[in-house]
Design a protein around this motif. Sequence first.
Motif, PDB file in Angstrom:
ATOM      1  N   ALA A   1       2.767   3.425   8.580  1.00  0.00           N
ATOM      2  CA  ALA A   1       3.003   4.869   8.516  1.00  0.00           C
ATOM      3  C   ALA A   1       3.851   5.224   7.298  1.00  0.00           C
ATOM      4  CB  ALA A   1       3.681   5.357   9.787  1.00  0.00           C
ATOM      5  N   GLU A   2       4.874   4.417   7.024  1.00  0.00           N
ATOM      6  CA  GLU A   2       5.720   4.660   5.855  1.00  0.00           C
ATOM      7  C   GLU A   2       4.941   4.471   4.552  1.00  0.00           C
ATOM      8  OE1 GLU A   2       9.494   2.590   5.926  1.00  0.00           O
ATOM      9  OE2 GLU A   2       9.601   2.821   8.092  1.00  0.00           O
ATOM     10  N   LEU A   3       4.125   3.433   4.500  1.00  0.00           N
ATOM     11  CA  LEU A   3       3.348   3.174   3.289  1.00  0.00           C
ATOM     12  C   LEU A   3       2.343   4.291   3.028  1.00  0.00           C
ATOM     13  CD1 LEU A   3       2.738  -0.661   3.616  1.00  0.00           C
ATOM     14  CD2 LEU A   3       4.154   0.498   1.915  1.00  0.00           C
ATOM     15  N   LYS A   4       1.727   4.795   4.085  1.00  0.00           N
ATOM     16  CA  LYS A   4       0.776   5.901   3.909  1.00  0.00           C
ATOM     17  C   LYS A   4       1.461   7.098   3.265  1.00  0.00           C
ATOM     18  CE  LYS A   4      -2.526   4.836   7.552  1.00  0.00           C
ATOM     19  NZ  LYS A   4      -3.092   5.234   8.837  1.00  0.00           N
ATOM     20  N   ALA A   5       2.687   7.367   3.659  1.00  0.00           N
ATOM     21  CA  ALA A   5       3.434   8.484   3.075  1.00  0.00           C
ATOM     22  C   ALA A   5       3.735   8.225   1.602  1.00  0.00           C
ATOM     23  CB  ALA A   5       4.719   8.721   3.849  1.00  0.00           C
ATOM     24  N   VAL A   6       4.080   6.999   1.277  1.00  0.00           N
ATOM     25  CA  VAL A   6       4.392   6.639  -0.118  1.00  0.00           C
ATOM     26  C   VAL A   6       3.140   6.701  -0.982  1.00  0.00           C
ATOM     27  CG1 VAL A   6       5.121   4.729  -1.615  1.00  0.00           C
ATOM     28  CG2 VAL A   6       6.380   5.217   0.477  1.00  0.00           C
ATOM     29  N   PHE A   7       2.020   6.278  -0.435  1.00  0.00           N
ATOM     30  CA  PHE A   7       0.784   6.174  -1.207  1.00  0.00           C
ATOM     31  C   PHE A   7      -0.047   7.446  -1.185  1.00  0.00           C
ATOM     32  CE2 PHE A   7       0.835   1.426  -0.029  1.00  0.00           C
ATOM     33  CZ  PHE A   7       1.767   1.186  -1.001  1.00  0.00           C
ATOM     34  N   ASP A   8       0.582   8.581  -0.994  1.00  0.00           N
ATOM     35  CA  ASP A   8      -0.137   9.846  -1.005  1.00  0.00           C
ATOM     36  C   ASP A   8      -0.510  10.179  -2.448  1.00  0.00           C
ATOM     37  OD1 ASP A   8      -1.285  12.158  -0.047  1.00  0.00           O
ATOM     38  OD2 ASP A   8       0.577  13.300  -0.209  1.00  0.00           O
ATOM     39  N   ALA A   9      -1.365   9.335  -3.010  1.00  0.00           N
ATOM     40  CA  ALA A   9      -1.752   9.467  -4.422  1.00  0.00           C
ATOM     41  C   ALA A   9      -3.123   8.824  -4.601  1.00  0.00           C
ATOM     42  CB  ALA A   9      -0.712   8.781  -5.303  1.00  0.00           C
ATOM     43  N   ASP A  10      -3.532   8.716  -5.850  1.00  0.00           N
ATOM     44  CA  ASP A  10      -4.800   8.078  -6.190  1.00  0.00           C
ATOM     45  C   ASP A  10      -4.681   6.576  -5.957  1.00  0.00           C
ATOM     46  OD1 ASP A  10      -7.192   7.225  -7.222  1.00  0.00           O
ATOM     47  OD2 ASP A  10      -6.680   7.688  -9.299  1.00  0.00           O
ATOM     48  N   TYR A  11      -5.372   6.069  -4.946  1.00  0.00           N
ATOM     49  CA  TYR A  11      -5.287   4.647  -4.619  1.00  0.00           C
ATOM     50  C   TYR A  11      -5.766   3.758  -5.763  1.00  0.00           C
ATOM     51  CZ  TYR A  11      -4.058   5.229   0.329  1.00  0.00           C
ATOM     52  OH  TYR A  11      -3.412   5.501   1.502  1.00  0.00           O
ATOM     53  N   GLY A  12      -6.588   4.293  -6.640  1.00  0.00           N
ATOM     54  CA  GLY A  12      -7.103   3.516  -7.761  1.00  0.00           C
ATOM     55  C   GLY A  12      -6.045   3.157  -8.787  1.00  0.00           C
ATOM     56  N   THR A  13      -4.854   3.746  -8.674  1.00  0.00           N
ATOM     57  CA  THR A  13      -3.782   3.441  -9.625  1.00  0.00           C
ATOM     58  C   THR A  13      -2.686   2.576  -9.003  1.00  0.00           C
ATOM     59  OG1 THR A  13      -2.509   5.419  -9.068  1.00  0.00           O
ATOM     60  CG2 THR A  13      -4.159   5.630 -10.829  1.00  0.00           C
ATOM     61  N   ILE A  14      -2.941   2.074  -7.776  1.00  0.00           N
ATOM     62  CA  ILE A  14      -1.921   1.310  -7.060  1.00  0.00           C
ATOM     63  C   ILE A  14      -2.375  -0.134  -6.883  1.00  0.00           C
ATOM     64  CG2 ILE A  14      -0.673   1.058  -4.871  1.00  0.00           C
ATOM     65  CD1 ILE A  14      -0.876   4.119  -4.589  1.00  0.00           C
ATOM     66  N   VAL A  15      -1.433  -1.050  -7.092  1.00  0.00           N
ATOM     67  CA  VAL A  15      -1.650  -2.474  -6.837  1.00  0.00           C
ATOM     68  C   VAL A  15      -0.635  -2.898  -5.782  1.00  0.00           C
ATOM     69  CG1 VAL A  15      -1.551  -4.801  -7.806  1.00  0.00           C
ATOM     70  CG2 VAL A  15      -2.432  -2.910  -9.205  1.00  0.00           C
ATOM     71  N   LEU A  16      -1.107  -3.577  -4.749  1.00  0.00           N
ATOM     72  CA  LEU A  16      -0.217  -4.153  -3.741  1.00  0.00           C
ATOM     73  C   LEU A  16      -0.176  -5.661  -3.952  1.00  0.00           C
ATOM     74  CD1 LEU A  16      -1.023  -2.456  -0.309  1.00  0.00           C
ATOM     75  CD2 LEU A  16       0.909  -2.053  -1.821  1.00  0.00           C
ATOM     76  N   ASP A  17       0.999  -6.184  -4.206  1.00  0.00           N
ATOM     77  CA  ASP A  17       1.189  -7.626  -4.329  1.00  0.00           C
ATOM     78  C   ASP A  17       1.654  -8.121  -2.964  1.00  0.00           C
ATOM     79  OD1 ASP A  17       2.003 -10.237  -4.761  1.00  0.00           O
ATOM     80  OD2 ASP A  17       2.855  -9.801  -6.727  1.00  0.00           O
TER      81      ASP A  17
END
Length: 82
Positions: free
Chosen positions: A20-36
Amino acid sequence: MRQGFTVFTLSGHMKAEEVAELKAVFDADYGTIVLDLQDVRLADRDAVRFLRDCEADGMKLENCPAYVREWMEREKIEGAGN
């Protein structure tokens, strides 16, 4: 930040509460995010489904533990059957 990507490093145990917390943080274009995920030791079903959906929406997953990757693949198959 890495050449237009925002990199998030996750560690420990991923549970529904963190999703739930991550969804709030990632309220953006998922194509610009990398999760390690190199330091993720445990993940529950909600976390695995979240990661599967993130990847399907264009997010890049790096260093995904083998058991998480296998579980994500099984979730894709189960989801396709519904």
